[in-house]
Design a protein around this motif. Structure first.
Motif, PDB file in Angstrom:
ATOM      1  N   MET A   1       0.844  -1.175   0.000  1.00 33.28           N
ATOM      2  CA  MET A   1       0.000   0.000   0.000  1.00 33.28           C
ATOM      3  C   MET A   1       0.892   1.241   0.000  1.00 33.28           C
ATOM      4  N   ARG A   2       0.538   2.175  -0.834  1.00 27.08           N
ATOM      5  CA  ARG A   2       1.302   3.431  -0.877  1.00 27.08           C
ATOM      6  C   ARG A   2       1.211   4.144   0.468  1.00 27.08           C
ATOM      7  N   ALA A   3       2.218   4.978   0.733  1.00 27.55           N
ATOM      8  CA  ALA A   3       2.277   5.681   2.022  1.00 27.55           C
ATOM      9  C   ALA A   3       1.062   6.579   2.225  1.00 27.55           C
ATOM     10  N   ASP A   4       0.631   7.289   1.169  1.00 27.12           N
ATOM     11  CA  ASP A   4      -0.517   8.178   1.327  1.00 27.12           C
ATOM     12  C   ASP A   4      -1.810   7.392   1.532  1.00 27.12           C
ATOM     13  N   ALA A   5      -1.918   6.254   0.857  1.00 27.71           N
ATOM     14  CA  ALA A   5      -3.102   5.409   1.031  1.00 27.71           C
ATOM     15  C   ALA A   5      -3.135   4.831   2.446  1.00 27.71           C
ATOM     16  N   ARG A   6      -1.979   4.414   2.945  1.00 30.07           N
ATOM     17  CA  ARG A   6      -1.879   3.878   4.304  1.00 30.07           C
ATOM     18  C   ARG A   6      -2.243   4.955   5.332  1.00 30.07           C
ATOM     19  N   ARG A   7      -1.765   6.175   5.098  1.00 27.26           N
ATOM     20  CA  ARG A   7      -2.062   7.292   5.996  1.00 27.26           C
ATOM     21  C   ARG A   7      -3.574   7.565   6.004  1.00 27.26           C
ATOM     22  N   ASN A   8      -4.186   7.581   4.809  1.00 24.80           N
ATOM     23  CA  ASN A   8      -5.635   7.805   4.725  1.00 24.80           C
ATOM     24  C   ASN A   8      -6.399   6.701   5.460  1.00 24.80           C
ATOM     25  N   ARG A   9      -5.965   5.469   5.271  1.00 21.43           N
ATOM     26  CA  ARG A   9      -6.621   4.345   5.942  1.00 21.43           C
ATOM     27  C   ARG A   9      -6.539   4.511   7.452  1.00 21.43           C
ATOM     28  N   ASP A  10      -5.365   4.844   7.955  1.00 21.91           N
ATOM     29  CA  ASP A  10      -5.174   5.035   9.389  1.00 21.91           C
ATOM     30  C   ASP A  10      -6.022   6.196   9.916  1.00 21.91           C
ATOM     31  N   LEU A  11      -6.100   7.281   9.137  1.00 25.53           N
ATOM     32  CA  LEU A  11      -6.930   8.423   9.533  1.00 25.53           C
ATOM     33  C   LEU A  11      -8.407   8.027   9.615  1.00 25.53           C
ATOM     34  N   ILE A  12      -8.841   7.236   8.655  1.00 28.43           N
ATOM     35  CA  ILE A  12     -10.237   6.792   8.635  1.00 28.43           C
ATOM     36  C   ILE A  12     -10.537   5.916   9.848  1.00 28.43           C
ATOM     37  N   VAL A  13      -9.657   4.982  10.162  1.00 30.63           N
ATOM     38  CA  VAL A  13      -9.875   4.090  11.305  1.00 30.63           C
ATOM     39  C   VAL A  13      -9.940   4.891  12.607  1.00 30.63           C
ATOM     40  N   GLU A  14      -9.022   5.817  12.777  1.00 26.12           N
ATOM     41  CA  GLU A  14      -9.019   6.622  14.008  1.00 26.12           C
ATOM     42  C   GLU A  14     -10.265   7.504  14.086  1.00 26.12           C
ATOM     43  N   ALA A  15     -10.650   8.103  12.982  1.00 26.83           N
ATOM     44  CA  ALA A  15     -11.853   8.940  12.963  1.00 26.83           C
ATOM     45  C   ALA A  15     -13.092   8.099  13.264  1.00 26.83           C
ATOM     46  N   ALA A  16     -13.162   6.918  12.681  1.00 26.84           N
ATOM     47  CA  ALA A  16     -14.311   6.033  12.928  1.00 26.84           C
ATOM     48  C   ALA A  16     -14.367   5.633  14.394  1.00 26.84           C
ATOM     49  N   ARG A  17     -13.222   5.348  14.973  1.00 27.27           N
ATOM     50  CA  ARG A  17     -13.172   4.988  16.398  1.00 27.27           C
ATOM     51  C   ARG A  17     -13.786   6.122  17.233  1.00 27.27           C
ATOM     52  N   GLU A  18     -13.420   7.346  16.938  1.00 26.22           N
ATOM     53  CA  GLU A  18     -13.933   8.497  17.686  1.00 26.22           C
ATOM     54  C   GLU A  18     -15.428   8.706  17.441  1.00 26.22           C
ATOM     55  N   VAL A  19     -15.824   8.671  16.176  1.00 28.48           N
ATOM     56  CA  VAL A  19     -17.232   8.907  15.832  1.00 28.48           C
ATOM     57  C   VAL A  19     -18.112   7.801  16.412  1.00 28.48           C
ATOM     58  N   PHE A  20     -17.696   6.551  16.301  1.00 31.02           N
ATOM     59  CA  PHE A  20     -18.486   5.447  16.840  1.00 31.02           C
ATOM     60  C   PHE A  20     -18.562   5.524  18.362  1.00 31.02           C
ATOM     61  N   ARG A  21     -17.483   5.939  19.004  1.00 26.99           N
ATOM     62  CA  ARG A  21     -17.502   6.074  20.466  1.00 26.99           C
ATOM     63  C   ARG A  21     -18.521   7.134  20.875  1.00 26.99           C
ATOM     64  N   GLU A  22     -18.589   8.217  20.116  1.00 30.72           N
ATOM     65  CA  GLU A  22     -19.482   9.324  20.445  1.00 30.72           C
ATOM     66  C   GLU A  22     -20.937   9.063  20.041  1.00 30.72           C
ATOM     67  N   GLN A  23     -21.123   8.486  18.845  1.00 36.30           N
ATOM     68  CA  GLN A  23     -22.461   8.406  18.270  1.00 36.30           C
ATOM     69  C   GLN A  23     -22.990   6.991  18.109  1.00 36.30           C
ATOM     70  N   GLY A  24     -22.176   5.996  18.315  1.00 34.66           N
ATOM     71  CA  GLY A  24     -22.608   4.621  18.142  1.00 34.66           C
ATOM     72  C   GLY A  24     -22.238   4.086  16.771  1.00 34.66           C
ATOM     73  N   TYR A  25     -22.413   2.789  16.613  1.00 31.20           N
ATOM     74  CA  TYR A  25     -22.012   2.110  15.383  1.00 31.20           C
ATOM     75  C   TYR A  25     -22.864   2.482  14.180  1.00 31.20           C
ATOM     76  N   ASP A  26     -24.005   3.073  14.417  1.00 35.70           N
ATOM     77  CA  ASP A  26     -24.869   3.463  13.303  1.00 35.70           C
ATOM     78  C   ASP A  26     -24.608   4.883  12.831  1.00 35.70           C
ATOM     79  N   ALA A  27     -23.555   5.506  13.341  1.00 31.93           N
ATOM     80  CA  ALA A  27     -23.216   6.877  12.945  1.00 31.93           C
ATOM     81  C   ALA A  27     -22.969   6.937  11.441  1.00 31.93           C
TER      82      ALA A  27
END
Length: 182
Positions: A1-27
């Motif tokens: 995986m390219r470095a920028d793609a890996r960075r985007n993937r990691d950003l998405i996972v971290e953002a999802a962790r935060e959003v799901f913690r705040e709003q639930g899995y149906d966010a």
């Protein structure tokens, strides 16, 4: 995986962790993409389904389950305290995100759930605790770890749905423990 793609993937996972913690899995997944600073297309390229995103989030959670189980099994006090400690730990592990207790408990018995293998980590962890307590003579040999997981999941779901912290379920978990112990 390219470095920028890996960075985007990691950003998405971290953002999802935060959003799901705040709003639930149906966010909204659009909210996840926005928090990650990427477009919806980038999110869906990495995670074509909500469950594939949830699976990625859960990988670090799996490591946490293993550590928590090891810590519980290192406890050298009375069997009741060990069991109550595990039930509280278990409830906390499945309650890290709003809607988590119901989603994880339901996935345990759904052979088609994409997160079922992650949930089996919970079942195995609970089985380790049950095995220890059976060996100590504190639980009956036919004690079913999956049923314990489902029972604690139900208790944690009630607290989650009521918007109460998982710490409020200890009295109920003590009743569960007393019913399980010999």
């Amino acid at each position: 995986m390219r470095a920028d793609a890996r960075r985007n993937r990691d950003l998405i996972v971290e953002a999802a962790r935060e959003v799901f913690r705040e709003q639930g899995y149906d966010a909204s997944l659009d909210a996840v993409a926005k928090r990650a600073g990427v477009g919806a297309g980038t999110l869906y390229r990495h995670f074509p389904t909500r469950d594939s995103l949830l699976d990625a989030i859960m990988q670090s959670w799996v490591d946490r389950v293993t550590e928590a189980t090891d810590k519980t099994l290192a406890f050298e006090g009375p069997p009741r305290e060990l069991l109550v400690q595990w039930l509280e730990t278990y409830a906390g592990l499945i309650s890290m995100h709003k809607g988590g207790p119901a989603k994880l408990t339901a996935a345990m018995s759904d052979p088609d759930s994409p997160i079922r293998t992650k949930c089996q980590v919970l079942t195995s962890a609970s089985q380790r605790v049950v095995d220890r307590l059976v060996a100590d003579g504190a639980l009956a040999e036919d004690t079913d770890a999956v049923r314990i997981c489902q029972l604690v999941g139900g208790v944690a779901t009630v607290a989650d749905n009521a918007g109460q912290p998982v710490s409020t379920v200890r009295p109920l978990l003590e009743v569960v423990a007393d019913g399980l112990l010999r």
